[in-house]
Scaffold this motif. Structure first.
Motif, mmCIF file in Angstrom:
data_model
loop_
_atom_site.group_PDB
_atom_site.id
_atom_site.type_symbol
_atom_site.label_atom_id
_atom_site.label_comp_id
_atom_site.label_asym_id
_atom_site.label_seq_id
_atom_site.Cartn_x
_atom_site.Cartn_y
_atom_site.Cartn_z
ATOM 1 N N GLY A 147 96.345 -36.807 27.753
ATOM 2 C CA GLY A 147 95.009 -36.151 27.405
ATOM 3 C C GLY A 147 93.984 -36.832 28.774
ATOM 4 O O GLY A 147 94.531 -37.299 29.924
ATOM 5 N N PRO A 148 92.771 -36.671 28.579
ATOM 6 C CA PRO A 148 91.630 -36.895 29.603
ATOM 7 C C PRO A 148 91.710 -38.404 30.298
ATOM 8 O O PRO A 148 92.044 -39.349 29.358
ATOM 9 N N LEU A 149 91.903 -38.664 31.514
ATOM 10 C CA LEU A 149 92.017 -39.875 32.158
ATOM 11 C C LEU A 149 91.047 -40.258 33.423
ATOM 12 O O LEU A 149 90.749 -39.117 33.844
ATOM 13 N N ARG A 150 90.681 -41.394 33.384
ATOM 14 C CA ARG A 150 89.954 -41.656 34.412
ATOM 15 C C ARG A 150 90.859 -42.219 35.882
ATOM 16 O O ARG A 150 91.959 -42.466 35.816
ATOM 17 N N ASP A 190 90.574 -33.705 33.000
ATOM 18 C CA ASP A 190 91.666 -33.329 32.136
ATOM 19 C C ASP A 190 92.259 -31.966 32.862
ATOM 20 O O ASP A 190 91.758 -31.492 33.792
ATOM 21 N N ILE A 191 93.281 -31.328 32.179
ATOM 22 C CA ILE A 191 93.786 -30.093 32.754
ATOM 23 C C ILE A 191 92.891 -29.110 32.449
ATOM 24 O O ILE A 191 92.129 -28.999 31.316
ATOM 25 N N MET A 220 89.997 -30.587 35.930
ATOM 26 C CA MET A 220 88.332 -30.380 35.922
ATOM 27 C C MET A 220 87.937 -31.691 35.593
ATOM 28 O O MET A 220 88.603 -32.552 34.760
ATOM 29 N N VAL A 221 86.786 -32.077 35.893
ATOM 30 C CA VAL A 221 85.877 -33.079 35.357
ATOM 31 C C VAL A 221 85.494 -32.774 33.890
ATOM 32 O O VAL A 221 84.859 -31.768 33.766
ATOM 33 N N CYS A 222 85.770 -33.543 32.967
ATOM 34 C CA CYS A 222 85.369 -33.409 31.577
ATOM 35 C C CYS A 222 84.138 -34.203 31.238
ATOM 36 O O CYS A 222 83.806 -33.930 30.061
ATOM 37 N N GLY A 223 83.943 -35.137 32.260
ATOM 38 C CA GLY A 223 82.862 -36.095 31.542
ATOM 39 C C GLY A 223 82.636 -37.228 32.658
ATOM 40 O O GLY A 223 83.420 -37.255 33.718
ATOM 41 N N ARG A 224 81.453 -37.582 32.784
ATOM 42 C CA ARG A 224 80.955 -38.644 33.757
ATOM 43 C C ARG A 224 80.646 -40.010 33.089
ATOM 44 O O ARG A 224 79.648 -39.692 32.214
ATOM 45 N N ASN A 225 81.025 -41.059 33.514
ATOM 46 C CA ASN A 225 80.061 -42.296 32.841
ATOM 47 C C ASN A 225 79.644 -42.850 34.395
ATOM 48 O O ASN A 225 80.093 -43.538 35.165
#
Length: 385
Positions: free
Chosen positions: A128-131, A177-178, A165-170
């Motif tokens: 899943g989503p990873l930094r 995420d894919i 793709m970028v799915c979020g930013r901090n």
């Protein structure tokens, strides 16, 4: 005529009236769709450009709205002329660049470890989503999640060729995420033809600016096939009356939205302090020709050679750029510092302008969460003008 063109240009940019796009999440989406893109920037002397641009146009703008629009699959991150947020409806027009990166046609994304790319893509797909910091990077410097080593280059290429793709930013830290999990189910993934792409660029420029030149239409787009195709599109739009061409002695031809020109009302006489990366400013030649404002960022200029300051912000007053103000947000102290003020319009009604500028400056300070601002600081600086 120039005054009308200025009003048209500012109206197209959402600067003509208060709350032109509405408020909150809906307003932010409408603004991005109208502008075509909002540039992402890392500089944080004041609030970063992507937030500043939207705050300048959208009532009740909040820093969390971009992540929310990403999660709702309304916008996406990719490259326009720079890293940007773009409307999801325009996703297919990013496909040619993705294909060029995948095929090794982009010189910035060569010499990347393919096995490492496969390894990273497999992890994101499975976990899943990873930094970037979530990966066990052999090349990582201690404490430096922004490492430009092999893993960072592999992630960048996976992003640029459309696998991630970028799915979020901090802040500026991205979460990947894919693409299959980030894109709407009904997204159009058909590859645009060269003509499709030229029409997209033309329509985006017309919608977002209303007044433009040939150079602006082809901003950073090269190659004879693109030039020839764009020329065909432009001539078709002139023949159809969509745009009107104006020839100006000693200057490039100007193309103006024919329908919108007759519908422009006067721009509100308010003060706006804009980001250096604001969409209305990005084409410097046009800015100079249309508004008589020669603007250059000086953060990359040696300190001894700066004229206006490290991060001077353009000041828009009604339909004119009247000067620039160099500011810095001291977030730990919640203090907003004004380093210098430079005005170019000597005809300003000072009794009206400076209270309006003070108010705009306080609003900008509040937006930066640095409400401590000497209420007379601008007036005090003004005595030197």
């Amino acid at each position: 005529m120039i005054s009308q063109w200025r009003q048209l240009a500012l109206s197209k940019q959402g600067m003509a009236t208060q709350q032109q796009f509405g408020a909150g999440l809906t307003g932010a989406l409408r603004a991005i769709e109208q502008l075509g893109y909002v540039q992402i920037d890392t500089l944080s002397v004041v609030e970063r450009a992507h937030h500043h641009v939207l705050w300048s146009r959208v009532a009740d703008y909040d820093l969390g709205l971009l992540n929310q629009l990403i999660s709702e699959q309304q916008i996406f991150e990719y490259w326009y002329h720079a890293a940007s947020y773009l409307p999801m409806r325009d996703y297919r027009y990013a496909l040619p660049n993705m294909m060029a990166v995948r095929n090794g046609e982009n010189r910035y994304y060569t010499n990347v470890d393919k096995n490492l790319m496969k390894e990273l893509l497999t992890r994101v797909s499975a976990e899943g989503p990873l930094r970037l910091r979530d990966f066990d990077m052999r090349d990582k410097l201690k404490g430096s999640w922004w490492s430009w080593g092999p893993s960072r280059r592999a992630l960048d290429k996976l992003f640029m060729q459309g696998d991630l793709m970028v799915c979020g930013r901090n802040g500026m830290e991205k979460t990947y995420d894919i693409s299959e999990r980030c894109l709407p189910k009904d997204i159009d993934l058909s590859l645009p033809t060269l003509r499709d792409y030229a029409v997209y660029l033309f329509d985006t420029t017309l919608r977002a600016h209303g007044v433009f030149t040939w150079k602006q239409l082809l901003h950073l787009k090269t190659g004879k096939p693109m030039r020839d195709t764009m020329r065909e599109v432009l001539e078709e739009r002139i023949d159809a009356g969509v745009v009107t061409a104006f020839d100006i002695a000693g200057a490039p031809s100007v193309y103006v939205d024919s329908k919108a020109l007759g519908q422009v009302s006067a721009t509100n006489t308010v003060v706006k302090i804009l980001s250096p990366f604001d969409n209305v400013l990005i084409h410097r030649d046009r800015l100079s020709a249309l508004f008589g404002f020669d603007y250059r960022m000086e953060c990359y200029v040696p300190a001894a050679k700066r004229v206006f300051g490290y991060f001077s912000l353009p000041i828009l007053y009604g339909n004119q750029f009247v000067g620039r103000i160099d500011c810095k947000a001291h977030r730990a102290e919640q203090r907003f510092e004004v380093l210098s003020l430079n005005l170019e319009d000597t005809t300003l009604d000072r009794d009206q302008f400076f209270p309006a500028l003070n108010g705009a400056l306080q609003r900008l300070a509040d937006f930066n969460k640095c409400p401590v601002l000497d209420e007379n600081v601008v007036v005090a600086l003004a005595v030197t003008q």
